[in-house]
Design an enzyme around this catalytic site. Structure first.
Site, PDB file in Angstrom:
ATOM      1  N   HIS A  59       1.694   1.545  36.703  1.00  0.00           N
ATOM      2  CA  HIS A  59       2.544   2.229  35.723  1.00  0.00           C
ATOM      3  C   HIS A  59       1.896   3.570  35.411  1.00  0.00           C
ATOM      4  CE1 HIS A  59       4.888   3.202  32.196  1.00  0.00           C
ATOM      5  NE2 HIS A  59       5.703   2.205  32.466  1.00  0.00           N
ATOM      6  N   HIS A 106      10.045   2.934  39.680  1.00  0.00           N
ATOM      7  CA  HIS A 106      10.078   3.116  38.232  1.00  0.00           C
ATOM      8  C   HIS A 106       9.733   4.555  37.847  1.00  0.00           C
ATOM      9  CE1 HIS A 106      10.338   1.542  34.193  1.00  0.00           C
ATOM     10  NE2 HIS A 106       9.191   2.134  33.903  1.00  0.00           N
ATOM     11  N   CYS A 114      17.311  -9.778  27.050  1.00  0.00           N
ATOM     12  CA  CYS A 114      17.078 -10.207  28.431  1.00  0.00           C
ATOM     13  C   CYS A 114      17.515  -9.187  29.487  1.00  0.00           C
ATOM     14  CB  CYS A 114      17.794 -11.526  28.714  1.00  0.00           C
ATOM     15  SG  CYS A 114      17.716 -12.720  27.361  1.00  0.00           S
ATOM     16  N   CYS A 135      15.120  -6.656  31.605  1.00  0.00           N
ATOM     17  CA  CYS A 135      14.338  -7.127  32.757  1.00  0.00           C
ATOM     18  C   CYS A 135      15.208  -7.749  33.855  1.00  0.00           C
ATOM     19  CB  CYS A 135      13.321  -8.177  32.316  1.00  0.00           C
ATOM     20  SG  CYS A 135      11.925  -7.454  31.455  1.00  0.00           S
ATOM     21  N   HIS A 136      16.211  -8.521  33.459  1.00  0.00           N
ATOM     22  CA  HIS A 136      16.979  -9.272  34.462  1.00  0.00           C
ATOM     23  C   HIS A 136      18.179  -8.477  34.976  1.00  0.00           C
ATOM     24  CE1 HIS A 136      14.653 -12.943  33.879  1.00  0.00           C
ATOM     25  NE2 HIS A 136      14.676 -12.682  32.581  1.00  0.00           N
ATOM     26  N   MET A 184       7.531 -13.833  32.023  1.00  0.00           N
ATOM     27  CA  MET A 184       8.644 -14.187  31.136  1.00  0.00           C
ATOM     28  C   MET A 184       8.069 -14.494  29.745  1.00  0.00           C
ATOM     29  SD  MET A 184      11.901 -15.242  30.758  1.00  0.00           S
ATOM     30  CE  MET A 184      12.793 -16.359  29.658  1.00  0.00           C
TER      31      MET A 184
HETATM   32 FE1  DHE Z   1       9.719   3.952  29.523  1.00  0.00          FE
HETATM   33  C1  DHE Z   1       9.145   6.937  31.205  1.00  0.00           C
HETATM   34  C2  DHE Z   1      12.030   3.095  31.840  1.00  0.00           C
HETATM   35  C3  DHE Z   1       9.906   0.833  28.098  1.00  0.00           C
HETATM   36  C4  DHE Z   1       7.914   5.054  26.857  1.00  0.00           C
HETATM   37  N1  DHE Z   1      10.432   4.832  31.242  1.00  0.00           N
HETATM   38  C5  DHE Z   1      10.064   6.072  31.759  1.00  0.00           C
HETATM   39  C6  DHE Z   1      10.823   6.320  32.964  1.00  0.00           C
HETATM   40  C7  DHE Z   1      11.652   5.239  33.121  1.00  0.00           C
HETATM   41  C8  DHE Z   1      11.402   4.308  32.048  1.00  0.00           C
HETATM   42  C9  DHE Z   1      12.665   5.027  34.227  1.00  0.00           C
HETATM   43  C10 DHE Z   1      10.728   7.548  33.859  1.00  0.00           C
HETATM   44  C11 DHE Z   1      11.665   8.621  33.397  1.00  0.00           C
HETATM   45  C12 DHE Z   1      11.538   9.892  34.216  1.00  0.00           C
HETATM   46  O1  DHE Z   1      10.411  10.314  34.505  1.00  0.00           O
HETATM   47  O2  DHE Z   1      12.576  10.471  34.591  1.00  0.00           O
HETATM   48  N2  DHE Z   1      10.741   2.223  29.947  1.00  0.00           N
HETATM   49  C13 DHE Z   1      11.645   2.096  30.935  1.00  0.00           C
HETATM   50  C14 DHE Z   1      12.192   0.760  30.923  1.00  0.00           C
HETATM   51  O3  DHE Z   1      13.122   0.327  31.657  1.00  0.00           O
HETATM   52  C15 DHE Z   1      11.385  -0.053  29.983  1.00  0.00           C
HETATM   53  C16 DHE Z   1      10.427  -0.930  30.788  1.00  0.00           C
HETATM   54  C17 DHE Z   1      12.134  -1.040  29.123  1.00  0.00           C
HETATM   55  C18 DHE Z   1      13.226  -0.472  28.304  1.00  0.00           C
HETATM   56  O4  DHE Z   1      14.075  -1.254  27.866  1.00  0.00           O
HETATM   57  O5  DHE Z   1      13.262   0.730  28.075  1.00  0.00           O
HETATM   58  C19 DHE Z   1      10.631   1.058  29.253  1.00  0.00           C
HETATM   59  N3  DHE Z   1       8.993   3.073  27.788  1.00  0.00           N
HETATM   60  C20 DHE Z   1       9.198   1.810  27.389  1.00  0.00           C
HETATM   61  C21 DHE Z   1       8.600   1.542  26.093  1.00  0.00           C
HETATM   62  O6  DHE Z   1       8.612   0.445  25.448  1.00  0.00           O
HETATM   63  C22 DHE Z   1       7.892   2.779  25.675  1.00  0.00           C
HETATM   64  C23 DHE Z   1       6.387   2.526  25.663  1.00  0.00           C
HETATM   65  C24 DHE Z   1       8.287   3.251  24.279  1.00  0.00           C
HETATM   66  C25 DHE Z   1       9.673   3.764  24.142  1.00  0.00           C
HETATM   67  O7  DHE Z   1       9.798   4.924  23.714  1.00  0.00           O
HETATM   68  O8  DHE Z   1      10.626   3.034  24.425  1.00  0.00           O
HETATM   69  C26 DHE Z   1       8.285   3.724  26.818  1.00  0.00           C
HETATM   70  N4  DHE Z   1       8.695   5.668  29.119  1.00  0.00           N
HETATM   71  C27 DHE Z   1       8.054   5.931  27.929  1.00  0.00           C
HETATM   72  C28 DHE Z   1       7.510   7.275  27.981  1.00  0.00           C
HETATM   73  C29 DHE Z   1       7.841   7.822  29.242  1.00  0.00           C
HETATM   74  C30 DHE Z   1       8.597   6.787  29.931  1.00  0.00           C
HETATM   75  C31 DHE Z   1       6.690   7.929  26.866  1.00  0.00           C
HETATM   76  C32 DHE Z   1       7.496   9.195  29.801  1.00  0.00           C
HETATM   77  C33 DHE Z   1       6.048   9.311  30.109  1.00  0.00           C
HETATM   78  C34 DHE Z   1       5.639  10.646  30.654  1.00  0.00           C
HETATM   79  O9  DHE Z   1       4.529  11.076  30.335  1.00  0.00           O
HETATM   80  O10 DHE Z   1       6.406  11.234  31.418  1.00  0.00           O
END
Ligand code: DHE
Length: 545
Positions: free
Chosen positions: A371, A329, A49, A52-53, A90
């Site tokens: 996104h 984000h 949880c 997100c929260h 949710m």
């Molecule tokens: Fe990400 C980028 C946060 C879930 C893969 N993700 C980012 C960034 C943030 C972020 C803040 C930007 C970073 C930067 O540019 O400095 N991501 C989050 C979360 O908070 C979230 C929603 C939930 C979590 O608990 O992490 C989350 N993200 C995911 C995934 O489930 C993904 C698909 C698979 C994984 O690896 O966890 C995922 N996020 C990515 C990727 C990038 C990314 C591949 C960079 C993309 C790019 O091309 O720059």
């Protein structure tokens, strides 16, 4: 009505914070709960949880769950919400079978007690976690191998706690490197030599691509939970500094670019942009390095502020704070690398910062939950230079004009909206040498859509998209096989996709020929475990996307 496993995999990813570290008490104001129920609910809360929260339940992607709210809602209401989920996003933890009835009942009561808080993480904790594995003077003075470093890919192997370094010319796995847990992104120093990775557990690892094979040279833990890392790129400061942003504690730290020695830690706690009330947990989201000034651009999610952190004199740190919108984000540069475009996802806006003049230039509305990843830059045949984002909440792909000089009427406005395969899209990508726009949709509940990608011809956008069955091309066994994050090679002739399956299932990286849109190569094998983000050295250093 739930949202399907793909969204739960994204939203319900476990927090890296162990619930045992978080201190909280059963308080007399809340409903009856046993110590055992409290501890188990605390564990579930951190696992499913908190993402997100928020750890302190002040809300972000998910609604706030502070006790003033939860006590008013009461146990039966909270139980129903946890069981069935909501159309607002949710997940349905009960009907999905993730939580038992007893767990839901205890969780509903737990939420009416004050939130347990994890510990702080300051200089002392950082220093004791900091290790220089190979001091700068013992590192090679020139590359020790003749691989084409500019075309190496750093690939997150999410559930293995590793990154794979893959030679983009030969598709060989050069080395697999143990890193922090579930590395989120890799960024590469301005010279192209060092890879910095950030684990979900806030561990930064620094890898020297000149070594044979490339290996880690330094590490540090900058908090308990984090997502972002970047290195200084401004002229004269190449490879000098690094920065990491944390989710918990809410702070960023500026480090030495050669050793990761922590230099300056800055808290992001403070007032929200709109209601101007104190927020105890403003998490650091995307960070990019400015090309216009010696500055890092830091997105603060919950307060809706973009910080321009000037690193010229970190003892007299000057920070320009730009009020924008919640919840910031991810984002990237326009083609000129002067304007930074970033998603305020819950406000359905793109925030546009002029990094040269240090000000907000626009905040256009876009469709549901943008996104972009770093976004995609194209030359639109009708509207000139544009930056593109897709969306989590619907099938729209939005084009924003980014050329205030050549096309002033279109600047910072939505000029075109295309329809893609569906919602649940995370990343778009293009390249200056390509006329294709690639759009993934890994979180779409329909398997056919989450396992394929859409590709548009930029010169004929009216013609719609072609669907490529990327997961099918990988010829894997059972599994979710979500196709995620397009990334180009150095030359802009190939686009790489991750086919992201479960930890015990076979995953792959699929390489597609950009011009012919046909399969070129599949990289798979026992060591390619849950690949997600991929970062090409040249494109990441030079912000080419
Ligand atoms: Fe990400 C980028 C946060 C879930 C893969 N993700 C980012 C960034 C943030 C972020 C803040 C930007 C970073 C930067 O540019 O400095 N991501 C989050 C979360 O908070 C979230 C929603 C939930 C979590 O608990 O992490 C989350 N993200 C995911 C995934 O489930 C993904 C698909 C698979 C994984 O690896 O966890 C995922 N996020 C990515 C990727 C990038 C990314 C591949 C960079 C993309 C790019 O091309 O720059």
């Amino acid at each position: 009505p739930g949202e399907g496993d793909n969204l739960v995999a994204y939203k319900g990813s476990p927090s890296a914070i162990s619930s045992e570290e978080a201190v909280g008490y059963i308080d007399s104001e809340g409903p009856k709960i046993t110590q055992e129920e409290f501890d188990h609910s605390k564990k579930l809360f951190f696992e499913r949880c908190a993402g997100c929260h928020g750890v302190l339940r002040k809300g972000a992607t998910g609604k706030p769950l502070t006790t003033d709210i939860t006590r008013e809602k009461g146990t039966p209401y909270l139980k129903a919400l946890i069981t069935y989920g909501s159309p607002a996003g949710m997940p349905n933890w009960g009907t999905s079978g993730d939580f038992t009835e007893e767990e839901i009942d205890a969780m509903a009561r737990f939420l009416q007690h004050e939130p347990p808080a994890p510990p702080e993480w300051g200089l002392q904790e950082m220093q004791s976690s900091w290790k220089v594995l190979v001091p700068p003077e013992e590192r090679p003075s020139a590359p020790e191998h003749d691989r084409n470093i500019e075309n190496i890919f750093s690939v997150t192997l999410r559930d293995a706690g590793e990154v794979a370094l893959i030679d983009g010319d030969t598709y060989e796995v050069i080395n697999i490197i143990k890193t922090g847990y579930a590395v989120h992104i890799s960024r590469i120093s301005a010279s192209g030599r060092y890879v910095f990775t950030i684990g979900r557990d806030a561990k930064v690892d620094m890898i020297d691509l000149w070594m044979n094979p490339p290996e880690r040279v330094a590490e540090i833990k900058v908090g308990l939970e984090a997502r972002s890392v970047e290195t200084s790129k401004y002229h004269g400061y190449e490879d000098r500094l690094a920065i990491a942003g944390a989710y918990w504690p809410p702070q960023y730290v500026i480090m030495d670019g050669d050793t990761l020695e922590p230099k300056k830690i800055v808290s992001t706690r403070g007032m929200t942009v709109d209601t101007q009330e104190y927020h105890p947990e403003p998490r650091v989201a995307a960070i990019v390095a400015s090309h216009e000034h010696p500055e890092f651009i830091v997105n603060v999610k919950e307060t809706g502020k973009v910080l321009l952190v000037n690193y010229e004199d970190i003892d007299n740190l000057s920070v320009t704070t730009i009020g924008t919108s919640r919840y910031l984000h991810d984002g990237g540069w326009d083609a000129s690398k002067r304007y930074f475009l970033t998603a305020a996802n819950q406000s359905d806006k793109i925030v546009i910062i002029d990094s040269k003049e240090r000000r907000l230039v626009g905040m256009p509305d876009v469709h549901k939950i943008p996104h972009p990843g770093r976004g995609a830059n194209l030359d639109d045949p009708e509207f000139g230079p544009v930056w593109v984002t897709s969306a989590l909440g619907d099938d729209s792909i939005t084009f924003l004009g980014t050329d205030p000089e050549g096309h002033p009427d279109n600047a910072w406005k939505t000029v075109r909206v295309l329809k893609g395969q569906g919602g649940g899209s995370l990343f778009v990508k293009s390249h200056p040498n390509s006329t294709n726009l690639w759009v993934d949709s890994p979180l779409n509940p329909d398997e056919g859509i989450s396992q394929s990608v859409a590709v548009f011809d930029v010169e004929n956008l009216g013609a719609g998209y072609e669907v490529l069955p990327i997961a099918e091309w990988a010829e894997l066994g059972e599994g979710p096989k979500r196709v995620v994050q397009p990334e180009f090679n150095r030359a802009g002739t190939e686009v790489w996709f991750s086919v992201w399956s479960g930890q015990d299932q076979e995953s792959a990286i699929v390489v597609v020929d950009d011009r012919t849109r046909t399969l070129k190569h599949v990289i798979k094998g026992e060591n390619i475990i849950t690949p997600t983000g991929k970062f090409n050295v040249y494109n990441t250093v030079n912000d080419v996307y």
